[in-house]
Design a protein around this motif. Sequence first.
Motif, PDB file in Angstrom:
ATOM      1  N   LEU A  90       0.832  -1.194   0.000  1.00 39.81           N
ATOM      2  CA  LEU A  90       0.000   0.000   0.000  1.00 39.81           C
ATOM      3  C   LEU A  90       0.874   1.255   0.000  1.00 39.81           C
ATOM      4  CD1 LEU A  90      -3.004   0.824   0.121  1.00 39.81           C
ATOM      5  CD2 LEU A  90      -2.760   0.947   2.611  1.00 39.81           C
ATOM      6  N   ASN A  91       1.944   1.244   0.799  1.00 40.88           N
ATOM      7  CA  ASN A  91       2.859   2.382   0.826  1.00 40.88           C
ATOM      8  C   ASN A  91       3.560   2.569  -0.517  1.00 40.88           C
ATOM      9  OD1 ASN A  91       2.290   3.063   3.470  1.00 40.88           O
ATOM     10  ND2 ASN A  91       3.976   1.869   4.323  1.00 40.88           N
ATOM     11  N   ALA A  92       3.988   1.443  -1.111  1.00 39.24           N
ATOM     12  CA  ALA A  92       4.653   1.516  -2.418  1.00 39.24           C
ATOM     13  C   ALA A  92       3.701   2.077  -3.476  1.00 39.24           C
ATOM     14  CB  ALA A  92       5.154   0.135  -2.833  1.00 39.24           C
ATOM     15  N   LEU A  93       2.439   1.665  -3.411  1.00 41.62           N
ATOM     16  CA  LEU A  93       1.441   2.159  -4.361  1.00 41.62           C
ATOM     17  C   LEU A  93       1.224   3.649  -4.202  1.00 41.62           C
ATOM     18  CD1 LEU A  93      -0.631   1.345  -6.554  1.00 41.62           C
ATOM     19  CD2 LEU A  93      -2.290   0.999  -4.702  1.00 41.62           C
ATOM     20  N   LEU A  94       1.150   4.106  -2.951  1.00 44.12           N
ATOM     21  CA  LEU A  94       0.979   5.534  -2.697  1.00 44.12           C
ATOM     22  C   LEU A  94       2.172   6.342  -3.200  1.00 44.12           C
ATOM     23  CD1 LEU A  94      -0.616   5.852   0.863  1.00 44.12           C
ATOM     24  CD2 LEU A  94      -1.536   6.705  -1.287  1.00 44.12           C
ATOM     25  N   PHE A  95       3.356   5.837  -2.946  1.00 41.78           N
ATOM     26  CA  PHE A  95       4.559   6.551  -3.384  1.00 41.78           C
ATOM     27  C   PHE A  95       4.614   6.627  -4.903  1.00 41.78           C
ATOM     28  CE2 PHE A  95       9.024   7.433  -4.117  1.00 41.78           C
ATOM     29  CZ  PHE A  95       9.335   8.314  -3.091  1.00 41.78           C
ATOM     30  N   ALA A  96       4.265   5.532  -5.578  1.00 41.12           N
ATOM     31  CA  ALA A  96       4.254   5.520  -7.040  1.00 41.12           C
ATOM     32  C   ALA A  96       3.198   6.470  -7.588  1.00 41.12           C
ATOM     33  CB  ALA A  96       4.007   4.105  -7.547  1.00 41.12           C
ATOM     34  N   LEU A  97       2.033   6.507  -6.931  1.00 36.45           N
ATOM     35  CA  LEU A  97       0.972   7.429  -7.354  1.00 36.45           C
ATOM     36  C   LEU A  97       1.425   8.870  -7.208  1.00 36.45           C
ATOM     37  CD1 LEU A  97      -1.937   7.981  -8.258  1.00 36.45           C
ATOM     38  CD2 LEU A  97      -2.636   7.785  -5.854  1.00 36.45           C
ATOM     39  N   GLY A  98       2.079   9.183  -6.082  1.00 35.12           N
ATOM     40  CA  GLY A  98       2.602  10.524  -5.884  1.00 35.12           C
ATOM     41  C   GLY A  98       3.643  10.890  -6.927  1.00 35.12           C
ATOM     42  N   ALA A  99       4.510   9.923  -7.273  1.00 34.42           N
ATOM     43  CA  ALA A  99       5.526  10.158  -8.302  1.00 34.42           C
ATOM     44  C   ALA A  99       4.868  10.417  -9.656  1.00 34.42           C
ATOM     45  CB  ALA A  99       6.469   8.964  -8.390  1.00 34.42           C
ATOM     46  N   GLY A 100       3.818   9.664  -9.969  1.00 35.73           N
ATOM     47  CA  GLY A 100       3.122   9.868 -11.234  1.00 35.73           C
ATOM     48  C   GLY A 100       2.493  11.246 -11.336  1.00 35.73           C
ATOM     49  N   LEU A 101       1.918  11.727 -10.234  1.00 41.31           N
ATOM     50  CA  LEU A 101       1.332  13.068 -10.233  1.00 41.31           C
ATOM     51  C   LEU A 101       2.414  14.134 -10.374  1.00 41.31           C
ATOM     52  CD1 LEU A 101      -1.392  12.696  -7.455  1.00 41.31           C
ATOM     53  CD2 LEU A 101      -1.759  12.938  -9.916  1.00 41.31           C
ATOM     54  N   ALA A 102       3.572  13.890  -9.764  1.00 39.22           N
ATOM     55  CA  ALA A 102       4.699  14.828  -9.928  1.00 39.22           C
ATOM     56  C   ALA A 102       5.148  14.873 -11.378  1.00 39.22           C
ATOM     57  CB  ALA A 102       5.857  14.428  -9.019  1.00 39.22           C
ATOM     58  N   GLY A 103       5.233  13.697 -12.014  1.00 36.83           N
ATOM     59  CA  GLY A 103       5.602  13.646 -13.428  1.00 36.83           C
ATOM     60  C   GLY A 103       4.584  14.335 -14.310  1.00 36.83           C
ATOM     61  N   LEU A 104       3.297  14.167 -13.978  1.00 30.45           N
ATOM     62  CA  LEU A 104       2.242  14.846 -14.736  1.00 30.45           C
ATOM     63  C   LEU A 104       2.376  16.363 -14.604  1.00 30.45           C
ATOM     64  CD1 LEU A 104      -0.388  14.808 -16.377  1.00 30.45           C
ATOM     65  CD2 LEU A 104      -1.645  14.602 -14.202  1.00 30.45           C
ATOM     66  N   ALA A 105       2.661  16.830 -13.396  1.00 34.32           N
ATOM     67  CA  ALA A 105       2.877  18.276 -13.204  1.00 34.32           C
ATOM     68  C   ALA A 105       4.071  18.760 -14.013  1.00 34.32           C
ATOM     69  CB  ALA A 105       3.092  18.577 -11.720  1.00 34.32           C
ATOM     70  N   GLY A 106       5.139  17.950 -14.039  1.00 33.68           N
ATOM     71  CA  GLY A 106       6.328  18.333 -14.789  1.00 33.68           C
ATOM     72  C   GLY A 106       6.063  18.474 -16.275  1.00 33.68           C
ATOM     73  N   VAL A 107       5.336  17.524 -16.857  1.00 33.12           N
ATOM     74  CA  VAL A 107       5.100  17.581 -18.307  1.00 33.12           C
ATOM     75  C   VAL A 107       4.070  18.660 -18.641  1.00 33.12           C
ATOM     76  CG1 VAL A 107       3.273  15.812 -18.360  1.00 33.12           C
ATOM     77  CG2 VAL A 107       4.695  16.203 -20.367  1.00 33.12           C
ATOM     78  N   MET A 108       3.095  18.903 -17.754  1.00 30.17           N
ATOM     79  CA  MET A 108       2.126  19.965 -18.020  1.00 30.17           C
ATOM     80  C   MET A 108       2.790  21.335 -17.976  1.00 30.17           C
ATOM     81  SD  MET A 108      -0.772  18.532 -18.679  1.00 30.17           S
ATOM     82  CE  MET A 108      -1.853  19.952 -18.619  1.00 30.17           C
ATOM     83  N   ALA A 109       3.805  21.485 -17.116  1.00 31.43           N
ATOM     84  CA  ALA A 109       4.493  22.777 -17.012  1.00 31.43           C
ATOM     85  C   ALA A 109       5.531  22.970 -18.107  1.00 31.43           C
ATOM     86  CB  ALA A 109       5.159  22.892 -15.642  1.00 31.43           C
ATOM     87  N   SER A 110       5.953  21.889 -18.753  1.00 34.29           N
ATOM     88  CA  SER A 110       7.080  21.963 -19.693  1.00 34.29           C
ATOM     89  C   SER A 110       6.871  22.921 -20.867  1.00 34.29           C
ATOM     90  CB  SER A 110       7.404  20.558 -20.221  1.00 34.29           C
ATOM     91  OG  SER A 110       7.875  19.741 -19.175  1.00 34.29           O
TER      92      SER A 110
END
Length: 303
Positions: free
Chosen positions: A187-207
Amino acid sequence: MLVFSQLLNGLQYGVLLFLLAAGLTLVFGIMSFVNLAHGALYMMGAYFAALTFKHTESLTLAFAAAVFGSILLGIVLERLAVSKLYSRDHLDHVLVTFGLVLFFNEVVQILWGTQPYFLPVPSWLDSTISIFGVTYPAYRFAIIVVGLLVAVGAHALIHRTRLGMLIRAGSVNPRMVGALGVNIKFLNALLFALGAGLAGLAGVMASPILAIQSGMGDHVLITTLVVIVIGGIGSVSGAFYAALIVGVVDTMGRAFLPLIFRGFMERDLANAAGPAVASMLIYVLMAVVLAMRPHGLFAPNRG
């Protein structure tokens, strides 16, 4: 018209902050893990997008690479480093993840140099739209829409699904949830991966509107931490409202404080002082919120 246009800019900045704050508040508030490397994941998502576009010239693949590349990177980091720190205190979290920030900043300079990369705006969004008579870039409006969709999806995930129920229960009493047969580590690994995915989405949207370069996540991470403190640590809905507040306050301050200062000081001095004072507004706001509501404006109910 100018006020409304700047308000839209503030909302656009706010939803970008929310994309980062949503993932960070899941990791920080629910898992009680201080992840300073979240800004590095934002940066890596932008680099994944830029490099994919450079080799394929496909923005669709670039956006996919940013999100799924960040998720994969998050899984690797969680497996190799983060999972070993859950039982340690917050100082250890800070030291290790700050080291990861320095590591990733140096890696991108070694591999891809110091020159910034740029990602073009998708052709079907490279235009303007009219909102109540105000002309506004379509891509910036699309950022607002994506942020709102993520907010709705995150709320539904946390409050309307069994996974969300387990996440909320695990944040209150992980030992009891584990005793009921739930794999807390997964569950913790899933949460961390989800958070990383949202960070990546923010990065590409801002690019398409920001330069992609080493260290681009450092400043925005500080602002994101301000957002989750104002909203209430662990509250996704709080992060959303606080991100909009911070985005609007920061944008309005930078746009109008120089104009206000020109009324009683020289133009050059006003142009210099306005942005400087505006950059302090969100920290003043955070101080006021903490003085009145130490747990944030929308702190989750742990009862």
